[in-house]
Write a protein that holds these residues in place. Structure first.
Motif, short mmCIF file in Angstrom:
data_model
loop_
_atom_site.label_atom_id
_atom_site.label_comp_id
_atom_site.label_asym_id
_atom_site.label_seq_id
_atom_site.Cartn_x
_atom_site.Cartn_y
_atom_site.Cartn_z
N PHE A 341 -104.65 -0.34 70.16
CA PHE A 341 -103.53 0.11 71.00
C PHE A 341 -102.23 0.09 70.20
N ASP A 342 -101.38 1.06 70.47
CA ASP A 342 -100.05 1.09 69.88
C ASP A 342 -99.15 0.10 70.63
N ARG A 343 -98.47 -0.77 69.89
CA ARG A 343 -97.57 -1.77 70.47
C ARG A 343 -98.26 -2.51 71.64
N PRO A 344 -99.41 -3.11 71.39
CA PRO A 344 -100.19 -3.69 72.50
C PRO A 344 -99.49 -4.83 73.22
N GLU A 345 -98.54 -5.50 72.55
CA GLU A 345 -97.86 -6.62 73.18
C GLU A 345 -96.79 -6.17 74.15
N VAL A 346 -96.49 -4.87 74.19
CA VAL A 346 -95.44 -4.33 75.04
C VAL A 346 -96.02 -3.87 76.38
N PHE A 347 -95.41 -4.32 77.47
CA PHE A 347 -95.79 -3.86 78.81
C PHE A 347 -95.00 -2.58 79.09
N ASP A 348 -95.71 -1.46 79.17
CA ASP A 348 -95.05 -0.16 79.28
C ASP A 348 -95.81 0.72 80.26
N ILE A 349 -95.25 0.92 81.45
CA ILE A 349 -95.97 1.70 82.47
C ILE A 349 -95.96 3.19 82.16
N ALA A 350 -95.18 3.60 81.14
CA ALA A 350 -95.18 5.01 80.73
C ALA A 350 -96.15 5.26 79.58
N ARG A 351 -96.92 4.25 79.22
CA ARG A 351 -97.92 4.42 78.17
C ARG A 351 -98.87 5.56 78.56
N PRO A 352 -99.24 6.44 77.63
CA PRO A 352 -100.14 7.54 77.98
C PRO A 352 -101.41 7.05 78.68
N ALA A 353 -101.78 7.73 79.75
CA ALA A 353 -102.92 7.29 80.56
C ALA A 353 -104.20 7.18 79.75
N ALA A 354 -104.41 8.12 78.83
CA ALA A 354 -105.64 8.11 78.03
C ALA A 354 -105.72 6.84 77.18
N ALA A 355 -104.56 6.34 76.74
CA ALA A 355 -104.55 5.12 75.94
C ALA A 355 -104.74 3.90 76.82
N THR A 356 -104.03 3.84 77.93
CA THR A 356 -104.12 2.67 78.80
C THR A 356 -105.52 2.48 79.34
N ARG A 357 -106.16 3.54 79.76
CA ARG A 357 -107.46 3.42 80.42
C ARG A 357 -108.60 3.09 79.46
N ARG A 358 -108.28 2.93 78.18
CA ARG A 358 -109.29 2.48 77.22
C ARG A 358 -109.50 0.97 77.33
N HIS A 359 -108.70 0.29 78.14
CA HIS A 359 -108.85 -1.16 78.24
C HIS A 359 -110.25 -1.52 78.74
N LEU A 360 -110.64 -2.76 78.47
CA LEU A 360 -111.99 -3.22 78.79
C LEU A 360 -112.03 -4.18 79.97
N THR A 361 -110.97 -4.22 80.76
CA THR A 361 -110.92 -5.14 81.89
C THR A 361 -112.06 -4.90 82.87
N PHE A 362 -112.44 -3.64 83.07
CA PHE A 362 -113.55 -3.32 83.97
C PHE A 362 -114.88 -3.25 83.23
N GLY A 363 -114.89 -3.67 81.96
CA GLY A 363 -116.12 -3.63 81.20
C GLY A 363 -116.36 -2.26 80.58
N HIS A 364 -117.60 -2.05 80.15
CA HIS A 364 -118.00 -0.79 79.53
C HIS A 364 -119.52 -0.73 79.54
N GLY A 365 -120.06 0.45 79.42
CA GLY A 365 -121.50 0.60 79.36
C GLY A 365 -122.17 0.43 80.70
N LEU A 366 -123.42 -0.08 80.68
CA LEU A 366 -124.22 -0.19 81.89
C LEU A 366 -123.55 -1.03 82.97
N HIS A 367 -122.79 -2.04 82.55
CA HIS A 367 -122.19 -2.97 83.51
C HIS A 367 -120.73 -2.65 83.80
N MET A 368 -120.31 -1.44 83.52
CA MET A 368 -118.96 -1.02 83.90
C MET A 368 -118.78 -1.29 85.40
N CYS A 369 -117.65 -1.90 85.77
CA CYS A 369 -117.43 -2.31 87.16
C CYS A 369 -117.62 -1.16 88.14
N LEU A 370 -118.54 -1.33 89.08
CA LEU A 370 -118.84 -0.29 90.05
C LEU A 370 -117.67 -0.06 91.01
#
Length: 420
Positions: A341-370
């Protein structure tokens, strides 16, 4: 405390301070040091390997050489006098798809997927907004309130109760039983009390949910709620058993309640700590609420650690992780990785959506949060309502005095005292 490699070599732990109150409050300095010095780190007290870089965590979540089945180890601490009943608890947790591997996970997820479709979530938005208004009316009348307990906790619980067909009068009991169950995977409290509470919760859930399931089996199509759909759901001629349906109800309440609650709390606290971002949201609540919630999920991840068991020897950055090892992907660290992530320590609600949604909070793969789409809808609605209806919202105590959850499963403020 030592850091033991697969070869048996030992070195002094660099002092990350894991599992301390300071770490639970703000794990990010420790995560940054781990990413640089020990991206594949063996933590002796937990007897587990910790992966802290985005690339490695992402691969772990998708690696077919790992298993999500951790029910056996979770029950290992059960007191001898509770072993027989703990087997019941093991079967119950074993019906949770978050602890299942393919093909069982595939079957359970396939039966539940349609009930969390985009169309179904969109149909809940009006109820969610109306419920949020009611909760904010009650909170505003007080002037000062705990945003976690009185809004962030109540909103997802009422939505889940609505879609499962659980009566409002039973929601508090359901919440308590769910909390008693979660004490086992969170390993919180004294073992005997933990297991006894979870076993009692299973019996209570079976009684309440069993009655709801019986009603829906007796009158197919008469209940247009989520539980009614789950009772009727079939994939390749297979449907959920009564035992699986009860377990699904508990999992949906747990996964769709506390996680969303603390995600809302994290996002609100981040906004209150960053006035310029809060001002940007207030300038366009409807247009930016979703992005603000999404950036909150990335910047202050509610799910810091995701566990897997290695079913084969894994080679990660020159380290060999033995078969059978417990491996944690530190999603909170991955979401702040400067390599991803670019400037990951910065909280920025204008961060491009494609970049923000790469986060892994909901997991990834088979166990991606339903339930990710449901959580996003609820979080976006809540933030939009808050900034629209409470323009003077602010913390009632300094941010440094906010109490935080003390555990690995969820990261967030335990309470959030605010005033309007």
């Amino acid at each position: 405390m030592a850091n033991r490699s697969h070869s048996g070599e030992q070195a002094e732990e660099p002092g990350y301070g894991l599992l301390t109150p300071g770490f639970f409050r703000d794990p990010y300095p420790a995560y940054a040091r781990m990413r640089d010095a020990d991206p594949v780190y063996f933590h002796e007290p937990l007897n587990a390997w910790l992966l802290s870089r985005y690339e490695d965590v992402d691969l772990l979540l998708r690696d077919r050489r790992t298993s999500a089945d951790r029910v056996g180890p979770l029950l290992a601490e059960a007191p001898p006098e509770l072993h027989e009943e703990a087997a019941l608890l093991g079967r119950f947790l074993g019906d949770w798809m978050i602890f299942a591997d393919a093909p069982e996970h595939t079957r359970l997820r396939g039966l539940m997927t349609r009930t969390f479709s985009a169309r179904a979530i969109a149909g809940l938005r009006a109820f969610t907004a109306r419920t949020c208004d009611e909760l904010l009316d009650e909170a505003a009348a007080q002037g000062e309130f705990d945003l976690i307990g009185e809004v962030a906790m109540a909103l997802p619980l009422r939505v889940i109760g609505h879609i499962l067909g659980i009566s409002p009068g039973d929601l508090d009991d359901f919440k308590q039983w769910s909390a008693d169950l979660m004490a086992v995977p969170m390993m919180s409290g004294e073992p005997k009390q933990r297991y006894a509470g979870a076993i009692a919760a299973v019996h209570c859930l079976e009684a309440l949910c069993g009655e709801l399931i019986t009603q829906r089996r007796a009158r197919p199509g008469a209940y247009p709620d989520l539980l009614g759909h789950l009772v009727a759901a079939e994939v390749d001629g297979q449907s959920l058993t009564d035992e699986e349906l009860v377990a699904c109800c508990a999992l949906i309440v747990i996964a769709g309640h506390e996680t969303t609650s603390y995600a809302i709390g994290n996002a609100v606290l981040a906004l209150l700590e960053h006035p310029e971002q809060l001002a940007a949201l207030r300038a366009d609540p409807a247009g930016r609420a979703g992005a603000a919630f999404e950036e909150g999920l990335r910047w202050n991840s509610l799910s810091g650690w995701v566990g897997r068991t290695a079913t084969a020897e894994l080679a990660v950055r020159g380290r060999l992780i033995p078969e059978g090892s417990l491996v944690f992907g530190l999603t909170g660290s991955a979401n702040r990785d400067e390599r991803a992530f670019d400037r990951p320590e910065v909280f920025d609600i204008a961060r491009p959506a494609a970049a923000t949604r790469r986060h892994l909070t909901f997991g990834h793969g088979l166990h991606m949060c339903l339930g990710a789409a449901l959580a996003r809808m609820e979080g976006g609605v809540c933030l939009e309502k808050l900034v629209t209806r409470m323009p003077g919202l602010r913390l009632r105590v300094p941010a440094a005095e906010v109490d935080w959850l003390q555990g690995l499963a969820l990261h967030g403020p335990a309470t959030l005292p605010v005033k309007v």
